[in-house]
Write a protein that holds these residues in place. Structure first.
Motif, PDB file in Angstrom:
ATOM      1  N   HIS A  80     -12.839  81.523  -5.700  1.00  0.00           N
ATOM      2  CA  HIS A  80     -12.015  82.048  -5.341  1.00  0.00           C
ATOM      3  C   HIS A  80     -10.930  82.337  -5.596  1.00  0.00           C
ATOM      4  O   HIS A  80      -9.982  81.684  -6.408  1.00  0.00           O
ATOM      5  CB  HIS A  80     -11.606  81.934  -4.463  1.00  0.00           C
ATOM      6  N   ARG A 104     -10.325  87.147  -2.766  1.00  0.00           N
ATOM      7  CA  ARG A 104     -10.982  86.548  -1.484  1.00  0.00           C
ATOM      8  C   ARG A 104      -9.812  87.019   0.364  1.00  0.00           C
ATOM      9  O   ARG A 104     -10.201  86.770   0.894  1.00  0.00           O
ATOM     10  CB  ARG A 104     -10.342  85.268  -1.637  1.00  0.00           C
ATOM     11  N   THR A 199     -10.373  93.430   2.551  1.00  0.00           N
ATOM     12  CA  THR A 199     -10.041  91.965   1.991  1.00  0.00           C
ATOM     13  C   THR A 199      -9.479  91.816   3.375  1.00  0.00           C
ATOM     14  O   THR A 199      -8.404  92.342   3.860  1.00  0.00           O
ATOM     15  CB  THR A 199      -9.117  91.953   0.937  1.00  0.00           C
ATOM     16  N   SER A 261     -10.829  81.706   5.210  1.00  0.00           N
ATOM     17  CA  SER A 261     -11.247  82.609   4.607  1.00  0.00           C
ATOM     18  C   SER A 261     -12.002  82.405   3.699  1.00  0.00           C
ATOM     19  O   SER A 261     -13.362  83.035   3.932  1.00  0.00           O
ATOM     20  CB  SER A 261     -10.059  83.787   3.786  1.00  0.00           C
ATOM     21  N   THR A 264     -14.880  81.264   5.425  1.00  0.00           N
ATOM     22  CA  THR A 264     -15.772  82.357   6.233  1.00  0.00           C
ATOM     23  C   THR A 264     -16.762  82.216   5.221  1.00  0.00           C
ATOM     24  O   THR A 264     -17.940  82.569   5.407  1.00  0.00           O
ATOM     25  CB  THR A 264     -14.653  83.377   7.188  1.00  0.00           C
ATOM     26  N   SER A 265     -16.117  82.698   4.157  1.00  0.00           N
ATOM     27  CA  SER A 265     -17.940  82.613   2.843  1.00  0.00           C
ATOM     28  C   SER A 265     -18.190  82.215   2.524  1.00  0.00           C
ATOM     29  O   SER A 265     -19.352  82.502   2.158  1.00  0.00           O
ATOM     30  CB  SER A 265     -16.482  83.118   1.681  1.00  0.00           C
ATOM     31  N   ASN A 268     -21.513  82.497   5.252  1.00  0.00           N
ATOM     32  CA  ASN A 268     -21.419  84.127   5.119  1.00  0.00           C
ATOM     33  C   ASN A 268     -23.008  83.325   4.148  1.00  0.00           C
ATOM     34  O   ASN A 268     -24.124  84.787   4.285  1.00  0.00           O
ATOM     35  CB  ASN A 268     -21.246  85.041   4.828  1.00  0.00           C
ATOM     36  N   ASN A 269     -22.629  82.626   3.187  1.00  0.00           N
ATOM     37  CA  ASN A 269     -24.190  82.391   2.471  1.00  0.00           C
ATOM     38  C   ASN A 269     -24.418  80.854   2.094  1.00  0.00           C
ATOM     39  O   ASN A 269     -25.754  81.011   2.027  1.00  0.00           O
ATOM     40  CB  ASN A 269     -22.874  81.931   0.603  1.00  0.00           C
TER      41      ASN A 269
END
Length: 293
Positions: A80, A104, A199, A261, A264-265, A268-269
């Motif tokens: 990131h 990020r 972003t 942040s 959250t990323s 999602n994965n």
């Protein structure tokens, strides 16, 4: 002029590119850089040729290219990379995010799209015209009280440095006309492209900012394309929020936002546990509110 840049080497996977204000130095962001480093982030606060104090003058396109190159260097080593800027550095950070949507998070501190604060001289608008006269090579805009600081003790210290025509931790004693002109061009370009910035975005601004009024932050808030957006208003600071009375609050909010942040990323994965106690408390608060709704 030989002003230090600040870099920290950490084992974490999240780096933060920190961009100082116009014709200034990394000193403006020293406290924030150290705070982020203590929280496990890699930080890099570079000098940019043609933008930083003592590096000559360049067009704003070169400022952006130099900042993007710094971003790319960090991105080659870290999972990131976020971008944070102060004052005109926040405007430059937004330009980087426009060109690098992989960023990020975007942290905008006292963003300056217009010099319209209460301490800006009434004749400021005339400087755009002065640029097109022979005066542009001789005129320098001198900083004056309150130097972006509500804290009176620190303001007195900075005033002494400014009288000696020195660079200080809150910026330069004066700014050359070409730099101001290119800053105006940069702000205009960023205004037009805000909607294209997706972003995650944190805006922190003082309600009594004497250099860039709250209108700057509100404009970004209303026009940026970020889905994850947070705006925080400060009531005990002026423009230089990384040095003034609420600098610790600014640093804490930056850390919290960066962690949210990144979390959250990751979710999602590949869903993962909460990564910090501060974030855990925030999520529990949100869950409580949702449960009462």
């Amino acid at each position: 002029m030989n002003t230090p840049h600040f870099s920290t080497a950490q084992s974490g996977d999240h780096a933060v590119l920190l961009l100082h204000g116009l014709s200034s130095s990394p000193l403006e962001l020293r406290f924030l850089a150290r705070y982020l480093a203590e929280e496990g982030f890699t930080t890099h606060t570079p000098e940019l040729s043609g933008y930083s104090a003592g590096t000559g003058h360049a067009r704003m396109e070169q400022w952006i290219s130099a900042a993007v190159a710094q971003f790319d260097a960090l991105a080659a080593q870290h999972r990131h990379v976020s971008v944070c800027g102060l004052s005109m550095g926040a405007t430059l950070a937004a330009a980087v995010a426009q060109q690098r949507p992989s960023a990020r998070a975007l942290l905008l501190l006292s963003i300056t799209l217009s010099y319209d604060g209460w301490a800006i001289p009434w004749y400021r608008f005339l400087l755009d015209y002065v640029y097109y006269t022979p005066l542009r090579s001789r005129y320098r805009y001198r900083e004056h009280e309150p130097y972006g600081l509500r804290n009176e003790a620190l303001r007195s210290k900075i005033a002494r440095a400014m009288q000696k025509n020195e660079i200080s931790e809150v910026g330069p004693a004066s700014i050359a006309m070409p730099a101001l002109h290119e800053a105006s061009r940069l702000a205009g370009a960023v205004r037009k492209e805000l909607k294209n910035i997706g972003t995650d975005c944190l805006i922190i601004h003082a309600i009594d900012d004497e250099t860039s009024s709250p209108h700057n932050a509100r404009f970004v808030e209303s026009n940026v394309g970020a889905a994850f957006l947070r705006t925080i208003w400060l009531d005990d600071s002026y423009h230089m929020i990384t040095s003034d009375n609420e600098r610790e609050a600014v640093a804490r909010e930056c850390v919290l936002f960066l962690r949210e942040s990144a979390a959250t990323s990751a979710a999602n994965n590949n869903p993962t546990p909460v990564v910090s106690r501060a974030l855990a408390r925030r999520l529990r608060q949100l869950a409580t509110v949702a449960g009462k709704a």
